[in-house]
Design an enzyme around this catalytic site. Sequence first.
Site, PDB file in Angstrom:
ATOM      1  N   SER A 197       0.811  -1.222   0.000  1.00  0.00           N
ATOM      2  CA  SER A 197       0.000   0.000   0.000  1.00  0.00           C
ATOM      3  C   SER A 197       0.842   1.267   0.000  1.00  0.00           C
ATOM      4  CB  SER A 197      -0.936   0.002   1.216  1.00  0.00           C
ATOM      5  OG  SER A 197      -1.745  -1.148   1.236  1.00  0.00           O
ATOM      6  N   HIS A 242       0.089   4.583   4.518  1.00  0.00           N
ATOM      7  CA  HIS A 242      -0.450   5.125   3.274  1.00  0.00           C
ATOM      8  C   HIS A 242      -0.028   6.586   3.093  1.00  0.00           C
ATOM      9  CE1 HIS A 242      -3.910   1.951   3.162  1.00  0.00           C
ATOM     10  NE2 HIS A 242      -2.698   1.422   3.044  1.00  0.00           N
TER      11      HIS A 242
END
Length: 305
Positions: A197, A242
Amino acid sequence: MSNAPVPPDGPIGAQPETPVCARHSDRPTRLRCTRCDRPACPECLRDASVGMQCVDCVNEGARTVRQARTSAGAVVSTGRPIITQVMIALNVLAYVVTVFQSGSPMNNQRAGLFTATSMIPELTANGEWWRILTSGFMHFGLIHLALNMAALFVVGPVVEQELGKLRYSAVYFLSLLGGSAAAFYFGTVCQQLAGASGAVFGLMGALLIVFKRQKRDISTIVVIVGINLVSNLFTNASLLGHLGGFVIGGLLTLAMVKAPQKNRNLYQIGAVSVALLLLGGMFALRAAELDTAAELVLEYARTCR
């Protein structure tokens, strides 16, 4: 009385030998390159603006023609996104190995490979530094893998075409490390990190910069990134990972596309070096904190095991 033989048409005497191709001595040909005038067989000729040219002249001409480049300095190409395909293959392969070891496609975190490569702050700080990189190729189950690979499949080729293979690889891996650094530095002591991610969000940040540079609509990208970040608040996904990947990927790509044409490569190498120093500093500071603060280690033993 006899009839004299009729002489054949054309000149009497020996006929000139047919020349052979300059690149293939076993192929007679009467064709010639319009640029160098050397004999060339049909296989060695290419269509040109005037007549046909041999492959040697075509290659020489290509070296003297300035190739079109993107804003980051990459040669404009429509070739296959090799780096993106390799990254997807590596992630899928790692997942298959963990499924084989654990015997479960959804609980593959029990696999030995997963345990040895996912990022656990205490183990990472105690010298197992490979985890900050290898954790980016581990995934918690099939859905986690599918979502990341789908995003990489869509976003990756666009960014790779704009940045070129080398710059794209730098953005991918530094975004991955950026996600790990943010989660490691700002996260809790017992947080286990895994997944691509950080790299994927870094590519989203890169795509945002690329589209903005090309004066294309960025609203869709902003909405997608916003939805994903907000959804992190209601799931076990790492918001810090993220955000870290997104910031590093966006800033590094911004530095690449804004670098002046003169000494562009030098500026871009400098940007990569600064990013590496920043991330390395974050890892080192957090590791020192975990090493000197005994209560954090005790907290890990008490709450995470």
